[in-house]
Design a protein around this motif. Structure first.
Motif, PDB file in Angstrom:
ATOM      1  N   ARG A  31      -9.293  -7.461  -1.129  1.00 18.35           N
ATOM      2  CA  ARG A  31      -9.007  -8.175   0.112  1.00 18.35           C
ATOM      3  C   ARG A  31      -8.146  -9.413  -0.105  1.00 18.35           C
ATOM      4  O   ARG A  31      -7.465  -9.868   0.820  1.00 18.35           O
ATOM      5  N   SER A  32      -8.153  -9.972  -1.292  1.00 12.84           N
ATOM      6  CA  SER A  32      -7.385 -11.185  -1.537  1.00 12.84           C
ATOM      7  C   SER A  32      -6.053 -10.901  -2.238  1.00 12.84           C
ATOM      8  O   SER A  32      -5.371 -11.823  -2.653  1.00 12.84           O
ATOM      9  N   LYS A  33      -5.722  -9.609  -2.359  1.00 12.41           N
ATOM     10  CA  LYS A  33      -4.502  -9.244  -3.086  1.00 12.41           C
ATOM     11  C   LYS A  33      -3.620  -8.360  -2.217  1.00 12.41           C
ATOM     12  O   LYS A  33      -4.052  -7.777  -1.245  1.00 12.41           O
ATOM     13  N   ASP A  34      -2.338  -8.259  -2.616  1.00  9.72           N
ATOM     14  CA  ASP A  34      -1.474  -7.249  -2.009  1.00  9.72           C
ATOM     15  C   ASP A  34      -1.999  -5.896  -2.404  1.00  9.72           C
ATOM     16  O   ASP A  34      -2.497  -5.703  -3.509  1.00  9.72           O
ATOM     17  N   TRP A  35      -1.848  -4.909  -1.529  1.00 11.50           N
ATOM     18  CA  TRP A  35      -2.347  -3.565  -1.809  1.00 11.50           C
ATOM     19  C   TRP A  35      -1.476  -2.920  -2.879  1.00 11.50           C
ATOM     20  O   TRP A  35      -0.266  -2.882  -2.762  1.00 11.50           O
ATOM     21  N   MET A  36      -2.156  -2.390  -3.856  1.00 13.27           N
ATOM     22  CA  MET A  36      -1.457  -1.568  -4.825  1.00 13.27           C
ATOM     23  C   MET A  36      -2.491  -0.793  -5.602  1.00 13.27           C
ATOM     24  O   MET A  36      -3.387  -1.395  -6.184  1.00 13.27           O
ATOM     25  N   MET A  37      -2.400   0.552  -5.607  1.00 12.24           N
ATOM     26  CA  MET A  37      -3.360   1.353  -6.361  1.00 12.24           C
ATOM     27  C   MET A  37      -3.073   1.178  -7.830  1.00 12.24           C
ATOM     28  O   MET A  37      -1.972   1.289  -8.265  1.00 12.24           O
ATOM     29  N   ASP A  91       0.879  -1.160   0.000  1.00 12.98           N
ATOM     30  CA  ASP A  91       0.000   0.000   0.000  1.00 12.98           C
ATOM     31  C   ASP A  91       0.916   1.209   0.000  1.00 12.98           C
ATOM     32  O   ASP A  91       1.672   1.427   0.939  1.00 12.98           O
ATOM     33  N   TRP A  92       0.858   1.981  -1.033  1.00  7.45           N
ATOM     34  CA  TRP A  92       1.810   3.081  -1.159  1.00  7.45           C
ATOM     35  C   TRP A  92       1.270   4.381  -0.589  1.00  7.45           C
ATOM     36  O   TRP A  92       2.049   5.243  -0.172  1.00  7.45           O
ATOM     37  N   TYR A  93      -0.040   4.545  -0.567  1.00  8.14           N
ATOM     38  CA  TYR A  93      -0.593   5.862  -0.249  1.00  8.14           C
ATOM     39  C   TYR A  93      -0.357   6.278   1.203  1.00  8.14           C
ATOM     40  O   TYR A  93       0.142   7.380   1.464  1.00  8.14           O
ATOM     41  N   ILE A  94      -0.716   5.429   2.145  1.00  2.16           N
ATOM     42  CA  ILE A  94      -0.552   5.800   3.556  1.00  2.16           C
ATOM     43  C   ILE A  94       0.914   5.970   3.927  1.00  2.16           C
ATOM     44  O   ILE A  94       1.272   6.952   4.597  1.00  2.16           O
ATOM     45  N   PRO A  95       1.824   5.072   3.525  1.00  2.02           N
ATOM     46  CA  PRO A  95       3.241   5.327   3.795  1.00  2.02           C
ATOM     47  C   PRO A  95       3.731   6.649   3.192  1.00  2.02           C
ATOM     48  O   PRO A  95       4.553   7.344   3.783  1.00  2.02           O
ATOM     49  N   GLY A 141      10.847  -0.650  -8.781  1.00  2.00           N
ATOM     50  CA  GLY A 141      10.260  -0.234  -7.520  1.00  2.00           C
ATOM     51  C   GLY A 141       8.949   0.506  -7.618  1.00  2.00           C
ATOM     52  O   GLY A 141       8.613   1.110  -8.638  1.00  2.00           O
ATOM     53  N   TYR A 142       8.211   0.441  -6.506  1.00  2.00           N
ATOM     54  CA  TYR A 142       6.940   1.140  -6.385  1.00  2.00           C
ATOM     55  C   TYR A 142       7.108   2.557  -5.846  1.00  2.00           C
ATOM     56  O   TYR A 142       6.149   3.325  -5.861  1.00  2.00           O
ATOM     57  N   VAL A 143       8.291   2.896  -5.363  1.00  2.00           N
ATOM     58  CA  VAL A 143       8.486   4.188  -4.708  1.00  2.00           C
ATOM     59  C   VAL A 143       8.276   5.345  -5.685  1.00  2.00           C
ATOM     60  O   VAL A 143       8.060   6.485  -5.275  1.00  2.00           O
ATOM     61  N   ILE A 144       8.298   5.060  -6.981  1.00  2.00           N
ATOM     62  CA  ILE A 144       8.012   6.095  -7.969  1.00  2.00           C
ATOM     63  C   ILE A 144       6.616   6.673  -7.769  1.00  2.00           C
ATOM     64  O   ILE A 144       6.343   7.821  -8.103  1.00  2.00           O
ATOM     65  N   LEU A 145       5.720   5.891  -7.175  1.00  2.00           N
ATOM     66  CA  LEU A 145       4.386   6.388  -6.857  1.00  2.00           C
ATOM     67  C   LEU A 145       4.452   7.527  -5.845  1.00  2.00           C
ATOM     68  O   LEU A 145       3.594   8.417  -5.846  1.00  2.00           O
ATOM     69  N   THR A 146       5.465   7.488  -4.989  1.00  2.00           N
ATOM     70  CA  THR A 146       5.665   8.545  -3.993  1.00  2.00           C
ATOM     71  C   THR A 146       6.430   9.725  -4.572  1.00  2.00           C
ATOM     72  O   THR A 146       6.005  10.873  -4.452  1.00  2.00           O
TER      73      THR A 146
END
Length: 286
Positions: free
Chosen positions: A280-286, A121-125, A169-174
């Protein structure tokens, strides 16, 4: 005048952003072409959130200037509901590892992807990070808003460019949302200082033109290309401010108590709850 509208209709704008993100996540056809086109770029609702967050944080912190109170309010607003959601999702996945759940709630795993308990989950972090850095951002803007605002926006673009080059990486979302958050803080500065903004009409027209271009790109290029080159996100640095102003003018014309204001007041809860239902059945990712 224009920035006062953003302050006045902040809850309604957050309500619109919440609905927009939900439409994007559900990825379904509504049988109405304009709605389908807008929902295809509904991830832009996140940029509205972060722009309004920077705007609100600057105005709020200017009134109190208390670090303790600032962090306490952010903690109470986010951490309990986030921890609750993580517990629910973990139970649905039959993950009963309490240390793992607590580690996820800190958001650290998102920034350290090699940890086995990585939590996508990228948004809350991202919000955690921006809130943590905000007092420094606030002080730098007060020293020289244009100089340091430009530097921090530039850092966001440089970091994003580096991750585009590295293709990892996913950090590009941030990093790609650093510029819009800083721009929101700058808008908060101008509102708090009662400084007028110029070329409002140009800003609104430009944002709508770039939004149309973004919809075209999303409809004609593949997901991997759009993701790897941050085309999903970077254009909203231009789109978001003018779009918020356009929406404010529309809200002003139809001003009355409405469900959007109510949704905006519960935007965090609405976002997290619909993520549980949808993924709910997956890893969080927007």
């Amino acid at each position: 005048m224009e920035l006062s509208l953003i302050s006045k209709y902040r809850s309604e704008l957050m309500g619109i952003a919440t609905v927009w993100v939900m439409l994007y996540h559900f990825r379904t056809s509504f049988g109405i072409a304009p709605i389908n086109l807008l929902s295809s770029v509904g991830y832009g609702g996140v940029d509205i959130f972060l722009f309004l967050s920077g705007f609100g944080l600057y105005c709020g912190f200017r009134k109190t200037k208390s670090l303790g109170l600032f962090y306490y309010r952010r903690f109470i607003r986010i951490f309990p509901i986030y921890l609750f959601v993580i517990i629910v999702v973990s139970l649905l996945k039959q993950d009963y590892n309490v240390p793992n759940i607590l580690l996820k709630s800190t958001g650290i795993c998102y920034f350290i992807p090699f940890i086995p308990t990585a939590w996508h989950d990228w948004y809350i972090p991202t919000v955690y990070l921006f809130y943590f850095l905000f007092p420094l951002i606030y002080n730098l803007l007060n020293v020289n808003v244009l100089k340091w605002g430009g530097v921090m926006i530039g850092i966001g673009f440089l970091l994003t460019g580096f991750l585009i080059y590295m293709q990892t990486g996913y950090v590009i979302l941030t990093t790609s949302r650093i510029p819009i958050f800083i721009l929101g803080c700058i808008a908060g500065y101008y509102y708090a200082m009662r400084k007028p903004i110029k070329n409002v009409t140009f800003c609104c027209v430009l944002s709508l033109i770039v939004l149309i271009i973004e919809i075209f790109l999303v409809g004609h290029f593949g997901h991997i290309y759009l993701w790897r080159n941050a085309i999903y996100w970077l254009p909203f640095f231009i789109i978001t401010p003018g779009l918020c102003l356009c929406l404010c003018y529309i809200i002003k014309m139809i001003e009355k108590d409405n469900i959007l204001k109510w949704i905006g007041g519960l935007s965090l809860e609405a976002y997290l709850i619909h993520i549980i239902i949808l993924k709910r059945s997956k890893d969080w990712m927007m």
